[in-house]
Each structure stands twice: as C-alpha cells, then as structure tokens.
Design a protein around this motif. Structure first.
Motif, PDB file in Angstrom:
ATOM      1  N   CYS A 375       0.852  -1.196   0.000  1.00 45.13           N
ATOM      2  CA  CYS A 375       0.000   0.000   0.000  1.00 45.13           C
ATOM      3  C   CYS A 375       0.885   1.242   0.000  1.00 45.13           C
ATOM      4  CB  CYS A 375      -0.930   0.023   1.218  1.00 45.13           C
ATOM      5  SG  CYS A 375      -0.053   0.194   2.778  1.00 45.13           S
ATOM      6  N   SER A 376       0.307   2.408  -0.307  1.00 47.08           N
ATOM      7  CA  SER A 376       1.068   3.665  -0.278  1.00 47.08           C
ATOM      8  C   SER A 376       0.206   4.783   0.290  1.00 47.08           C
ATOM      9  CB  SER A 376       1.539   4.100  -1.664  1.00 47.08           C
ATOM     10  OG  SER A 376       1.651   3.038  -2.530  1.00 47.08           O
ATOM     11  N   HIS A 377       0.883   5.861   0.713  1.00 47.07           N
ATOM     12  CA  HIS A 377       0.189   6.998   1.332  1.00 47.07           C
ATOM     13  C   HIS A 377       1.059   8.221   1.065  1.00 47.07           C
ATOM     14  CE1 HIS A 377      -1.874   9.388   4.376  1.00 47.07           C
ATOM     15  NE2 HIS A 377      -0.759   9.549   5.065  1.00 47.07           N
ATOM     16  N   HIS A 378       0.468   9.298   0.562  1.00 45.05           N
ATOM     17  CA  HIS A 378       1.248  10.493   0.214  1.00 45.05           C
ATOM     18  C   HIS A 378       0.858  11.644   1.138  1.00 45.05           C
ATOM     19  CE1 HIS A 378       2.447  14.123  -2.027  1.00 45.05           C
ATOM     20  NE2 HIS A 378       3.371  13.354  -2.564  1.00 45.05           N
ATOM     21  N   VAL A 379       1.859  12.389   1.608  1.00 49.65           N
ATOM     22  CA  VAL A 379       1.597  13.554   2.454  1.00 49.65           C
ATOM     23  C   VAL A 379       2.330  14.759   1.865  1.00 49.65           C
ATOM     24  CG1 VAL A 379       1.481  14.394   4.823  1.00 49.65           C
ATOM     25  CG2 VAL A 379       1.692  11.943   4.411  1.00 49.65           C
ATOM     26  N   SER A 380       1.575  15.827   1.551  1.00 44.23           N
ATOM     27  CA  SER A 380       2.157  17.021   0.925  1.00 44.23           C
ATOM     28  C   SER A 380       2.578  18.047   1.966  1.00 44.23           C
ATOM     29  CB  SER A 380       1.111  17.690   0.016  1.00 44.23           C
ATOM     30  OG  SER A 380       0.750  16.832  -1.036  1.00 44.23           O
ATOM     31  N   SER A 381       3.490  18.905   1.590  1.00 41.62           N
ATOM     32  CA  SER A 381       3.903  20.082   2.384  1.00 41.62           C
ATOM     33  C   SER A 381       4.220  19.735   3.833  1.00 41.62           C
ATOM     34  CB  SER A 381       2.796  21.146   2.372  1.00 41.62           C
ATOM     35  OG  SER A 381       2.352  21.377   1.069  1.00 41.62           O
ATOM     36  N   LEU A 424       6.316  10.279   0.408  1.00 42.09           N
ATOM     37  CA  LEU A 424       5.530   9.124  -0.023  1.00 42.09           C
ATOM     38  C   LEU A 424       5.886   7.991   0.937  1.00 42.09           C
ATOM     39  CD1 LEU A 424       3.647   7.876  -2.237  1.00 42.09           C
ATOM     40  CD2 LEU A 424       5.715   7.089  -3.367  1.00 42.09           C
ATOM     41  N   LEU A 425       4.872   7.397   1.566  1.00 44.18           N
ATOM     42  CA  LEU A 425       5.101   6.273   2.479  1.00 44.18           C
ATOM     43  C   LEU A 425       4.624   5.006   1.782  1.00 44.18           C
ATOM     44  CD1 LEU A 425       5.064   8.801   4.378  1.00 44.18           C
ATOM     45  CD2 LEU A 425       4.109   7.324   6.137  1.00 44.18           C
ATOM     46  N   THR A 426       5.469   3.969   1.769  1.00 45.18           N
ATOM     47  CA  THR A 426       5.043   2.696   1.184  1.00 45.18           C
ATOM     48  C   THR A 426       5.022   1.632   2.269  1.00 45.18           C
ATOM     49  OG1 THR A 426       7.341   2.279   0.519  1.00 45.18           O
ATOM     50  CG2 THR A 426       5.867   3.164  -1.168  1.00 45.18           C
ATOM     51  N   GLY A 427       3.941   0.856   2.297  1.00 50.84           N
ATOM     52  CA  GLY A 427       3.841  -0.278   3.215  1.00 50.84           C
ATOM     53  C   GLY A 427       4.243  -1.537   2.477  1.00 50.84           C
ATOM     54  N   HIS A 428       4.894  -2.457   3.182  1.00 50.61           N
ATOM     55  CA  HIS A 428       5.452  -3.641   2.518  1.00 50.61           C
ATOM     56  C   HIS A 428       5.005  -4.936   3.172  1.00 50.61           C
ATOM     57  CE1 HIS A 428       8.323  -1.257   0.054  1.00 50.61           C
ATOM     58  NE2 HIS A 428       8.118  -0.390   1.016  1.00 50.61           N
ATOM     59  N   PHE A 435       9.783   5.558   4.170  1.00 51.28           N
ATOM     60  CA  PHE A 435       9.509   6.980   3.936  1.00 51.28           C
ATOM     61  C   PHE A 435      10.415   7.450   2.798  1.00 51.28           C
ATOM     62  CE2 PHE A 435       7.727   6.249   7.962  1.00 51.28           C
ATOM     63  CZ  PHE A 435       7.082   7.366   8.473  1.00 51.28           C
ATOM     64  N   TRP A 436       9.814   8.009   1.747  1.00 48.00           N
ATOM     65  CA  TRP A 436      10.578   8.482   0.591  1.00 48.00           C
ATOM     66  C   TRP A 436      10.399   9.988   0.442  1.00 48.00           C
ATOM     67  CZ3 TRP A 436      13.189   4.447  -1.609  1.00 48.00           C
ATOM     68  CH2 TRP A 436      12.679   3.155  -1.386  1.00 48.00           C
ATOM     69  N   ASP A 437      11.503  10.666   0.130  1.00 46.45           N
ATOM     70  CA  ASP A 437      11.421  12.079  -0.244  1.00 46.45           C
ATOM     71  C   ASP A 437      10.882  12.120  -1.669  1.00 46.45           C
ATOM     72  OD1 ASP A 437      11.817  14.617  -1.198  1.00 46.45           O
ATOM     73  OD2 ASP A 437      13.903  14.796  -0.542  1.00 46.45           O
ATOM     74  N   ALA A 438       9.624  12.544  -1.821  1.00 46.42           N
ATOM     75  CA  ALA A 438       8.974  12.555  -3.138  1.00 46.42           C
ATOM     76  C   ALA A 438       8.833  13.982  -3.660  1.00 46.42           C
ATOM     77  CB  ALA A 438       7.605  11.874  -3.033  1.00 46.42           C
ATOM     78  N   SER A 439       9.683  14.898  -3.172  1.00 42.45           N
ATOM     79  CA  SER A 439       9.532  16.302  -3.561  1.00 42.45           C
ATOM     80  C   SER A 439       9.949  16.540  -5.007  1.00 42.45           C
ATOM     81  CB  SER A 439      10.381  17.206  -2.662  1.00 42.45           C
ATOM     82  OG  SER A 439      10.343  16.767  -1.326  1.00 42.45           O
ATOM     83  N   GLY A 440      10.970  15.805  -5.472  1.00 43.39           N
ATOM     84  CA  GLY A 440      11.537  16.094  -6.791  1.00 43.39           C
ATOM     85  C   GLY A 440      11.584  14.877  -7.693  1.00 43.39           C
ATOM     86  N   VAL A 441      12.466  14.948  -8.699  1.00 41.17           N
ATOM     87  CA  VAL A 441      12.565  13.901  -9.716  1.00 41.17           C
ATOM     88  C   VAL A 441      13.090  12.590  -9.125  1.00 41.17           C
ATOM     89  CG1 VAL A 441      13.807  13.250 -11.824  1.00 41.17           C
ATOM     90  CG2 VAL A 441      12.821  15.531 -11.613  1.00 41.17           C
ATOM     91  N   VAL A 878      -2.273   6.388  -5.817  1.00 41.91           N
ATOM     92  CA  VAL A 878      -2.552   7.364  -4.749  1.00 41.91           C
ATOM     93  C   VAL A 878      -2.509   8.768  -5.348  1.00 41.91           C
ATOM     94  CG1 VAL A 878      -1.712   6.065  -2.765  1.00 41.91           C
ATOM     95  CG2 VAL A 878      -0.101   7.455  -4.025  1.00 41.91           C
ATOM     96  N   PHE A 879      -3.396   9.634  -4.860  1.00 38.80           N
ATOM     97  CA  PHE A 879      -3.429  11.022  -5.315  1.00 38.80           C
ATOM     98  C   PHE A 879      -2.740  11.908  -4.286  1.00 38.80           C
ATOM     99  CE2 PHE A 879      -7.534   9.410  -7.182  1.00 38.80           C
ATOM    100  CZ  PHE A 879      -7.062   9.352  -8.490  1.00 38.80           C
ATOM    101  N   THR A 880      -2.164  13.023  -4.757  1.00 37.86           N
ATOM    102  CA  THR A 880      -1.597  13.985  -3.825  1.00 37.86           C
ATOM    103  C   THR A 880      -2.607  15.118  -3.642  1.00 37.86           C
ATOM    104  OG1 THR A 880      -0.560  15.585  -5.312  1.00 37.86           O
ATOM    105  CG2 THR A 880       0.602  13.503  -4.998  1.00 37.86           C
ATOM    106  N   LYS A 881      -2.333  15.966  -2.671  1.00 40.73           N
ATOM    107  CA  LYS A 881      -3.272  17.039  -2.354  1.00 40.73           C
ATOM    108  C   LYS A 881      -3.316  18.107  -3.448  1.00 40.73           C
ATOM    109  CE  LYS A 881      -4.348  20.181   1.441  1.00 40.73           C
ATOM    110  NZ  LYS A 881      -3.909  20.693   2.737  1.00 40.73           N
TER     111      LYS A 881
END
Length: 1006
Positions: A375-381, A424-428, A435-441, A878-881
């Motif tokens: 599963c995954s979960h995204h948290v912005s800002s 971006l948080l991924t469950g395994h 926990f991944w830094d999903a701010s950039g490329v 998953v969608f972001t805010k």
C-alpha cells in the motif's frame, strides 16, 4: 436569439480557458527500479549510465535529477547498449536483431533522447540467418565505426551514425587456424587500448584472433581450447585475459609470436571441483600497488551453483560479493573508484577506495520492491521540523553506507528546486513502512520503520547463514537490499496514515493489527499491550476460518530512534484491515475490516465504539479475504526443502504474488462489465466490508450545533454516522469520549461506498485535523448548510446535512462498466493566480482519470491514464493534495503523473558533448551514398503526454540529403511536453497505426 447564443459561446470559451489554466495531464517521471532489466551501458566521457529492459525501454541516468527515457517501437528485449565513445549517441541491439541509434539532442536549452536510426544486417543473398545474427558489438573509438560479430562467425563493419555497411571492410577468417569447425559464434570484440587499428576477435570455442583493420589480415592467433565467455585487454596493451565456461581465466601475451598455443598462466579461482562459467573478467591497475581483478561467476557448481556472485581481488583482500538476484552486467568507474553492478532487482555501487568496500547509497534507481509493496500513502507540504526529525532518524540507519559521493555525475540538472517537501510512504509485505522524499525527480529513501519487533514471528534463525564466517571459502559477503521474503505474511502493511502536524502515524496490517506510533528522537524500551476489539459482537452462527492473529511480545522491546508504538489494537476476527482514519486533534483512530468498524482513543487507551456490519448472509467474510491467496503464497514460501533452493524461486515469486493478488481483486469485483446501474441483492459476498472511514466536525443531529462525528461506508452501499462527544482539552485525560449512532443511509443501488467528504457552507471540503490550528487552512464555513458527498463505485451523490436529503448526483458512465476505484480531494490553481480551488479526482477501473467540480459535482476533464488490464496498477494509485498521483507501473516502479498545470515534477536536464568530440564534416561519406533524388524518410515520435499527438515529419522535408525540396520551409521539431522523450501507450498505438514499424528506415536527420 443570436445574442443569447453568442453570449453562451463566450461563456463556454471562458470556461475552456479556465480549464486550460488549471488542468493538464502529463506522465512526468518514473521512480524506482526498471522492471526486468536486460542490458547495461556506461559512457565514461558523458558520465551517463544506460539500462535497457526486456520490454524495450531504454533509460539513461547521470547526476541526480538527470534522467531520460526512450521506448523502442518493437517491444523486443534490449540485449546490448553501447555509447559511441566521446559522443552523445548510443546504439542498442534488440533480440529481434535490429540495431537502433539514439541521440541526446538539445532543444530549447534542454536535452531530449531521440531515436534517429535503425538498421538490420542484410548479409549476402540466400545466406542462413546465423550469418547476420549479431552476437557482439564494438563501438570503435574513432566514433565512426561499429563492428558487428555474428553467430555465423563473421564480422561486419558498419559506418555510424548513418548505418552504412562497408562491405569492403568486412572481416572473414580464412586461414589454416580457422578450420570450419572453429568458426562459430563471435563471442567478443575488443580494441587494442594502445592501437585502435587492431581488434581482437574471440570465437565461442576458445580461438582468439588479433586482426589489423588497415592491412585487413590477422596478426596473431591465440589457440584457447575452453569455451570462451569474455575477453579483457589490459591497459598496457601487452596482455589479454580470457574467461571460460569451466570457471577458469587465462592470461595471454601479445608478443607477435604466432600462433600462441598456450596461455602465460591459467587459473580457476574457486576450483578443484567443477565450477560454473566466469561470464566476465576485468583487471585494472590501481594507484596503490597491485591491480584489481574483478569477475562474475566461477562458483563451485555443486555447492554454490545458485549464488549470484562477483569476486573482487586486490592485494591480499578477496571478497565474493553475493547478490540476491541474477547479475545482468557490471562495469568499473576508473581509478578504480567504484564497481557498478546491475542485477535483476537493483543497482549496487561498491566503493573500492574505502577499506571494507562499503556500498554507496543510490540517489535514484532504488529498489522500491525490496519487499513487495502492499500500500502507499502520500503527504504534501511537510513542516520543516518533522522533515528534519525524520531525516535525522533515517541518517542513523545509514551508517553502514560509504561516505563517498555518488560517482555518476553526467549532465546538468536544470529543474527548479521543488516548491515543497513531500513524503511518499510505502507499506510492505514484511511489515516495514518506508519513507521516501517525493519532492523532486529522484525518489530518495529517508527512513525505514519496521513493525515486526512488536510481534513474535516465525523468523528463520538460518536466515543469517549466508553471512561469511571467518575463513569461509569462497569468502561470501551479502550485498544489496532486495529481499522479497517475509518472515510472516500477516505482518503485511495494508493501510497507513501520517498526521504531519502532530507526528502521529497509524499503520494497519493483514491480520487485524492497528498500531499508533509517535516520533521519538531517542531509542526507548517499552512493553506494547494489545487492546482486543471483538467486531462480531457475539453474532450467532459465525465461525472465523482465516488466519490467527500475530502474537505480541510480552517482554519489553527496545525500539530504535524513529516512530515507536504507543498503542496497539487487535481486531477479532483478525481479518485484513480495509480502512483507517486518524484524528490527531481528538486523539482518535477508527479502523474497519470485512466484519465491522471500531473507534479507539489512543490518549486514554480504550475502545469507544464497536459496530458489526456483517449481514447474516456474509459467509464469505469469514473465510478471511485473500486467505486463499495467502495460503498459496505460504505454500510457495515453504516450498524449498533447504535454504539454498530458495534462491531459485526468488524471481518468480513476485510475479506470482502480483498475479494472485490481481485474481483475488477480480474475484471481489461483484458485477460484470457492460451493464447499467442495478440494485444488487444483499447476499453478495463481503457486503459488510468497511471501505472508507471519515472524521468530520459537522451538523449531524441539528442545524444549529456542529459536533464531532465518525462516518463509515461499506461494500453493500451503507453509510453509518456516529456522533462523538470529545471532552475539552483540560478534561481530555479524565473524561471519556462517548459515541452514539446518529444516522444510517442505504444507497438504493447498493454499490460499494469508496469515499465520503463533508463540504462546508461555501462548498469546500473540511480541512484536515490541526490544519487550521497551524494556520495552514481557513476555518471551515459553519454558516450555511453543510453537505455530505457519498462516492460509490457507480455514482456521486450529494446529501444535505443534517436532514440527509438527496440534492444532486452524477452517474459515472455506467454503460461501459466503469467503476470508481480511487478517489481524492485535490486543490488546483493556475500558474499566475494564487487562488486555489478544490475538485474531486477519481480513477476508474477503466484506468481513466476524472476531475469533478465541487460542490456542483460536474465533470470538468477526463484523461486515459492506466491500461484497464493493469488491475494492480489501478489498485495501487494514490493522489496527492495538489493534483499529482503515483501508481505502480510494475512491482518496482512508480509512474508519477500530474493533472495540474501548476504543480509538475519532471526531469529538465542538459547533456553536452564532451570537449574532445570533433564536429562532424557535413560532406562525410555517410551522406554521400544516398542516390541523387531519393527522398529520405524522416520520423520523429515524441512523448506528448498532454494530448497524445503523434508528429510525423513530411517524407520530403528539406535536408542536406535531399536538396530537391529546398523550396519548402525547414522543419523545426516541436517542443516536447515532457523533457523525457518517452512514448505513451497511445503514441505507440498511433505509431503502429501509421505503419512506422514497416518503414525501411536507414537514416534520419531533421
């Protein structure tokens, strides 16, 4: 009448302009590790790495943020990748025997990866296919020639970049040493490092011939007798290493004595017993003394034949680096400073300059799937304070990595700094949350949380047996982090929610476990006690036939710095947790399974509410959803009689997992495609399964007083609302939270409820908990009536509150069997205007994205995004805010997309040709072989994700090759919507429709 019509038209165009300002669909970047890599290339002059895959993708990586992606039309596997020395071109060989020329072309200050030519060896008329079947490729250092060795023992010489066969230069051996018996497959071609006019040709049976390109004759023969695997020409030019199928390597001297019948020396590093082939060997001088000898394979066949090893020998240090998946290829960055290894499931870079040869952490190409993503979960800002704390605890987990900087630094990253910090948080499957830094490329790993320590698992004590013990031979050392084996499938993470303001995290698992965790910068020892919640509530006649719950450790556990459990809830029966919601201001967590839902107060550590949603006919719910899948997985997992055969099943396991999970999801699909919305009987399986939970401060009982409430939606189309009494802050620790049932809605068509949103008096979604307290959102409008938006799989319905009377609805294309799979609220804004407006983003089972206006619930735009056959891709979205999204395009890669014009994260980079590259003479012979008046066909296929246009160049475009049409204006390639010149599925379909595959293309230029 005309006035009216005209005015309406003006309004329409204004609306269209507003649409264009806010919404634009792009697939922007692929995060993670390419699925099924099949070839590796490296350009020392450009400092770029290239990976080809079995599905025909080609990916280039340089400095972090510099990446390019291309896709071959042929959909054939890439078997070899070769950069032309000191140039921005590269050549790929596919398993359909076609060669392709790619270039990095600068356009409006940024580079794009474009295919500029393709070629297949023609060979003499009537010759068997083996004559032209390419097995070895040498990109000559002149940058003007390709030497192609074939299965039939021939070497063809081709001029590049135009792919013109220089038949007069072809090499075919006809001398005494090369009887017909020997002349089989050309295994390898190697250039003399000191004299580029000499080339070594290695044949598969062991013969090697040194050939003079100028005099077109052999200089020396090396009469090897063992089957040849690879050749390495040492830097001094005087010695050659050859590696063989029996696990040996030989050293030969280039003396001019002809023939050389015996090697100078022959060694079998691991063998008195039969060994496997050494598939590649290299030897490099080092500044400090003896050379580095590096080779792959060569393991004793009987005892370690299943190991994937690369051995590194330097002076007295000898290590067999032991990888968990098959080795595709490797290279060394000179000096030698780093060993770069591509294995089937990850890229591993070993620092050869630091004692102990530690691994360097990769800034990209991270194996997201080191344990399968569940599963995954995204948290912005993310607020800076939380970000820095997560970074700090993550850094403490990475002390075993090398301190050396990342060694591949080609190109310039021109992308602006990301506007905000995103996680971006991924469950395994193994119970970890990453926990991944999903701010950039670059999707960069920040921190890993493991939940397994809370439970007693059947971890196999032999799992560490592979770690080399003192004096062990071969001297194994485990490297890489890909490990798809879970100690216990019940640990698998199913739901994640992080509150970025309070730092509370809740994760829920496969066996009914819900953990609430709090961030602690120090290690702490604590005992975790489970609160058991019986969701069956004494219902008669039900018997759970699924898995048992996990046993909790009774003794205190030392938790490392990071997120540490402060509460544990255990559902009975221990079914998969299907929904969670966290309200960090009220300190409550809600959870649901296929049997019902509950509410837990993690401040006082007690349960507030338990509601059973089972229908008397819900027998299926007691099998335990996916229990059949899990049992097959389990039998697979325990299939191996001993630990060693575990390696063999490893790469099949994920494919099987993905297939089984997709099958199980399809079994849960309750209705056939191609049908109108229809009432369903209540005896459909899983009607009580809780699909969504939602906290809201709104008007539930009367229109003058708002109150905290909990809403739950089920698979059978039911919505339950409970009013909550939460004590004031000063009394919060003493007074109990009280919940009582307030409302129940049953949708007529009984479709599963996948989303619930309350809109305030201005039609805006309610803010997140603590968002207003942190001044990051305006207070919700409490004047004017609130509305409840119920999103079912088949339609969106708006109800007034507190009366719950239906106000409006939107049916989502019921005719083509479209069903809502994912839903989220997103905020959109134009590039120029600060103002944001909220919309609903929906993904259907057809893989289509819809943006729907709030509160009017009207369709604004829709775009095709994911293939409808890709069930697991759709399920993973998953969608972001702020209108972006992620979905798994394979078990190891996220595709990132954006629906917003304002927030787009994509690679923007420039790669320039090395300084020593000579400009090509426009009258070079490449162009001269074109007969006068023959129109050259051109092609440019770009990835234009926004509108899926295919741009075809006119066949008679003006070009240096075709002066006949010089009166036409020159053609300028259009700017690509995305810096990566990547094909979308739609583009590929168009390319096929236009017959691009069938063009007999030889040369392209713009």
């Amino acid at each position: 009448g005309t006035m009216k019509r005209f005015r309406r038209h003006g309004h329409e165009s204004q609306r269209d302009k507003h649409k264009q300002d806010l919404y634009q669909f792009n697939k922007t970047v692929e995060h993670g590790f390419p699925h099924q890599p099949s070839a590796l290339g490296f350009s020392p002059s450009l400092e770029l790495l290239a990976i080809g895959t079995r599905s025909g993708a080609i990916k280039l990586y340089g400095a972090p943020g510099v990446e390019f992606m291309g896709l071959h039309d042929e959909n054939a596997a890439v078997t070899q990748v070769h950069f032309l020395p000191n140039q921005v071109e590269l050549v790929t060989l596919l398993d359909d025997n076609s060669l392709h020329m790619w270039t990095l072309r600068a356009h409006t200050g940024m580079s794009e990866l474009l295919e500029i030519g393709r070629f297949t060896l023609s060979g003499p008329p009537g010759a068997p296919p083996s004559v032209t079947r390419v097995t070895a490729v040498l990109a000559h250092s002149s940058g003007e020639l390709l030497l192609l060795g074939t299965e039939g023992g021939h070497v063809f010489v081709v001029e590049v970049p135009g792919f013109r066969e220089l038949e007069e230069n072809n090499i075919s051996m006809e001398d005494d040493y090369v009887g017909r018996r020997n002349l089989e497959c050309v295994e390898t071609l190697h250039e003399n490092p000191l004299n580029p006019r000499q080339v070594l040709i290695g044949y598969s049976r062991g013969l090697m011939v040194l050939w003079d390109l100028d005099r077109q004759c052999p200089i020396q023969h090396f009469l090897g007798t063992q089957q040849l695997e690879s050749v390495w020409w040492m830097e001094d030019g005087g010695n050659i290493l050859s590696s063989h199928s029996d696990g040996s390597y030989c050293q030969w001297t280039v003396t001019g004595e002809d023939p050389q019948t015996e090697p100078e020396k022959q060694e079998t590093p691991y063998g008195s017993f039969p060994c496997k082939a050494i598939s590649k060997v290299i030897q490099l001088p080092s500044k400090q003394g003896p050379p580095f000898l590096i080779f792959s394979g060569g393991m004793p066949r009987a005892s370690y034949g299943d190991r994937h090893c690369i051995s590194v020998i330097h002076s007295k240090t000898h290590e067999a680096l032991d990888f968990t998946s098959r080795i595709i290829d490797f290279f060394v960055i000179c000096e030698p400073s780093a060993l770069v290894v591509l294995v089937e499931e990850e890229l591993v870079v070993v620092d050869l300059q630091t004692e102990g040869w530690p691994v360097i952490q990769t800034p990209y190409l991270v194996p997201l799937h080191c344990s399968a993503i569940t599963c995954s979960h995204h948290v912005s800002s993310i607020p800076l304070k939380l970000w820095e704390r997560v970074q700090a605890v993550g850094a403490q987990q990475n002390t075993h990595y090398s301190k050396k900087p990342w060694p591949i630094n080609g190109g310039q990253n021109l992308a602006p700094d990301p506007p905000q910090r995103d996680l971006l948080l991924t469950g395994h499957e193994d119970g970890t949350v990453r926990f991944w830094d999903a701010s950039g490329v670059c999707l960069y790993p920040m921190y890993k949380l493991s939940t397994a320590g809370v439970f007693l698992t059947d971890a196999d004590p032999n799992d560490n047996m592979n770690q080399g013990s003192e004096g062990e031979w071969p001297p194994f050392r485990k490297v890489g982090c890909f490990d798809p084996y879970s100690d216990d499938p019940r640990l698998g993470i199913q739901k994640i929610h992080l509150c970025k303001y309070s730092g509370y995290l809740t994760v829920a698992g496969t066996a009914g476990q819900i953990l609430v965790l709090e961030l602690n910068d120090e290690a702490a020892e604590q005992t975790v006690e489970a609160t058991v919640v019986d969701l069956l509530q004494g219902q008669e006649g039900f018997r759970w036939k699924g898995q048992a719950c996990l046993d909790v450790r009774e003794e205190p556990v030392l938790f490392p710095p990071g997120f540490q459990p402060c509460a544990l809830v255990q559902c009975q029966p221990p079914a998969v947790v299907t929904a969670i919601a966290l309200h960090s201001e009220w300190k409550l967590v809600a959870f649901g399974t296929s049997h019902g839902f509950g509410l837990y107060d993690y401040h006082q550590r007690n349960k507030i509410l338990v509601k059973c949603t089972l229908n008397p006919s819900d027998q299926m719910a007691l099998e335990g959803p996916l229990s059949r899948v899990k049992s097959i997985k389990k039998s697979l997992r325990h299939y191996s009689p001993d630990k060693l055969t575990k390696h063999d099943t490893r790469h099949h396991l994920q494919e099987i997992n993905a297939r089984l999970e997709a099958e199980a999801l399809q079994e849960m699909e309750l209705a056939p495609v191609q049908r109108k919305i229809e009432a369903r009987s209540s005896d459909d399986s899983f009607t009580g399964l809780v699909r969504t939970l939602y906290f809201a401060d709104t008007f539930v009982s009367d229109s003058s007083h708002s109150t905290p409430s909990l809403w739950a939606g089920t698979n059978g189309g039911a919505v339950f609302a409970h009013v909550l009494r939460v004590p004031s802050l000063e009394r919060r620790a003493e007074d109990p939270v009280v919940a009582h049932a307030a409302k129940e809605i049953q949708l007529m068509h009984r479709a599963p409820v996948v989303g619930l949103v309350v809109l305030d008096g201005k039609g805006a979604p309610l803010p997140e908990p603590l968002e207003v307290a942190h001044d990051l959102a305006r207070s919700p409008e409490m004047h004017g009536s609130h509305h409840l938006l119920v999103v079912s799989e088949e339609q969106l319905k708006l109800f007034t509150l507190p009366k719950v009377s239906s106000k409006s609805k939107l049916k989502l294309t019921a005719v083509d069997g479209s069903r809502v799979r994912r839903v989220g609220v997103a905020w959109f804004g134009s590039r120029t205007d600060e103002q944001l407006e909220s919309s609903l983003v929906v993904l259907t089972n057809q893989g289509e994205l819809h943006v729907i206006s709030l509160p009017s619930i009207k369709m604004i735009v829709h775009y095709p995004c994911i293939r409808r056959e890709d069930v697991s891709g759709i399920a993973s979205c998953v969608f972001t805010k702020y209108g972006q999204g992620f979905y798994l395009m394979s078990p190891s890669e996220f595709e990132r997309f954006s629906l917003s014009t304002r927030w787009v994260v994509e690679p923007r980079c420039l790669v320039e040709a090395p300084l020593q590259m000579r400009p090509k003479n426009p009258s070079s012979p490449v162009h001269r072989d074109q007969p006068d008046g023959v129109a050259t066909e051109h092609r440019c296929v770009e990835r234009r994700a926004r509108d899926h246009h295919l741009c075809l160049l006119r066949p008679n475009t003006v070009s240096p090759l075709n002066p006949l049409h010089a009166d036409q204006p020159p053609f300028t390639p259009p700017a690509s919507a995305s810096a990566s010149a990547q094909f979308t599925a739609a583009t590929r379909a168009n390319a096929v429709a236009f017959g691009l595959k069938d063009w007999q293309l030889r040369q392209f230029c713009f």
